[in-house]
Design an enzyme around this catalytic site. Structure first.
Site, short mmCIF file in Angstrom:
data_model
loop_
_atom_site.label_atom_id
_atom_site.label_comp_id
_atom_site.label_asym_id
_atom_site.label_seq_id
_atom_site.Cartn_x
_atom_site.Cartn_y
_atom_site.Cartn_z
N GLN A 158 41.56 55.18 67.90
CA GLN A 158 41.67 54.94 69.37
C GLN A 158 41.96 53.40 69.67
OE1 GLN A 158 37.73 57.03 70.29
NE2 GLN A 158 38.91 57.26 72.16
N GLY B 11 30.95 56.61 71.96
CA GLY B 11 31.68 56.70 70.80
C GLY B 11 33.03 56.13 70.84
N HIS C 152 33.18 64.99 68.47
CA HIS C 152 34.26 64.55 69.16
C HIS C 152 35.13 63.58 68.50
CE1 HIS C 152 36.15 63.02 73.36
NE2 HIS C 152 36.27 62.07 72.44
N GLU C 153 34.44 62.62 67.93
CA GLU C 153 35.08 61.51 67.14
C GLU C 153 35.74 61.86 66.03
OE1 GLU C 153 35.40 59.01 68.96
OE2 GLU C 153 33.46 59.46 70.38
N HIS D 183 39.24 63.13 66.47
CA HIS D 183 40.12 61.92 66.71
C HIS D 183 40.74 61.57 65.17
CE1 HIS D 183 40.18 60.59 70.68
NE2 HIS D 183 38.77 60.35 70.86
N CYS E 118 36.91 60.98 77.47
CA CYS E 118 37.33 60.13 76.32
C CYS E 118 37.79 59.12 76.61
CB CYS E 118 38.21 61.03 75.37
SG CYS E 118 39.12 60.28 74.07
N LEU E 119 37.72 57.91 76.27
CA LEU E 119 38.26 56.59 76.66
C LEU E 119 39.76 56.65 76.47
CD1 LEU E 119 35.66 54.12 74.79
CD2 LEU E 119 35.83 54.97 77.37
ZN ZN Z 1 37.49 60.55 72.49
#
Ligand code: ZN
Length: 188
Positions: free
Chosen positions: A50, A45, A136-137, A140, A94-95
């Protein structure tokens, strides 16, 4: 185009992202680049902040996961959670927070109102890993990171890793925007 991922202490990850008014060519290009960047980083995701765009837009693709092979990639614009059901705990990463994992409690299922890549209004029910990724997204888009949701004891365990990321020490096998390091005596 593969876009670099913004890391932990970057301001753009702490802002409340703006809703989209529509989908034009620039947004279509951004969506394509987000999928490309996410897959390049082996993520499932990715939210627009991000990659440095403070917009209420996220993409995901869970089809690489066992039992989710038939799920199609999805684009979610201006999401709004209408209702949630149950709770569960899952380990998240998380990236934007490379090398850090932790258990997070979240609702297990949800009903979501959103717009798709054609900017059509949709309502859908999601559960399992998909409900998890969506939440989660969406965090963000609201300037939150999963590490904010860890229990205090778990947070203490990873604080050193977070401090290193904030200091610009980032080990990731994908392109990143290393945060500008504020010079403080604490770090020397
Ligand atoms: Zn993330």
């Amino acid at each position: 185009m593969i876009l670099p991922i913004n890391i932990y202490s970057d301001d753009v990850l702490r802002r409340k992202a703006k809703p989209l008014k529509g989908v034009d060519g620039a947004i279509e290009d951004l969506v394509e680049s987000m999928f490309e960047s996410m897959r390049n980083a082996a993520g499932i995701g990715l939210a627009a902040p991000q990659v440095g765009h403070s917009l209420r837009l996220l993409v995901f693709d869970v089809s690489a996961l066992k039992n989710y092979e038939k799920e199609k990639p999805m684009v979610v614009i201006n999401p709004h959670i209408l209702s949630v059901r149950g709770y569960n705990e899952m380990e998240e990463g998380c990236l934007s927070v490379p090398g850090v994992q932790g258990d997070v409690v979240r609702p297990a299922a949800l009903t979501l109102k959103y717009r798709n890549e054609q900017f059509e209004e949709c309502v859908g029910d999601f559960s399992g890993m998909i409900a998890r990724v969506i939440q989660h997204e969406i965090d963000h888009l609201d300037g939150k990171l999963f590490v904010d949701r860890l229990e205090k004891r778990d947070r203490r365990k990873i604080q050193k890793d977070l401090d290193l990321l904030a200091a610009g020490v980032v080990n990731a096998d994908y392109p990143v925007v290393v945060p500008a390091v504020v010079q403080t005596s604490k770090l020397s």
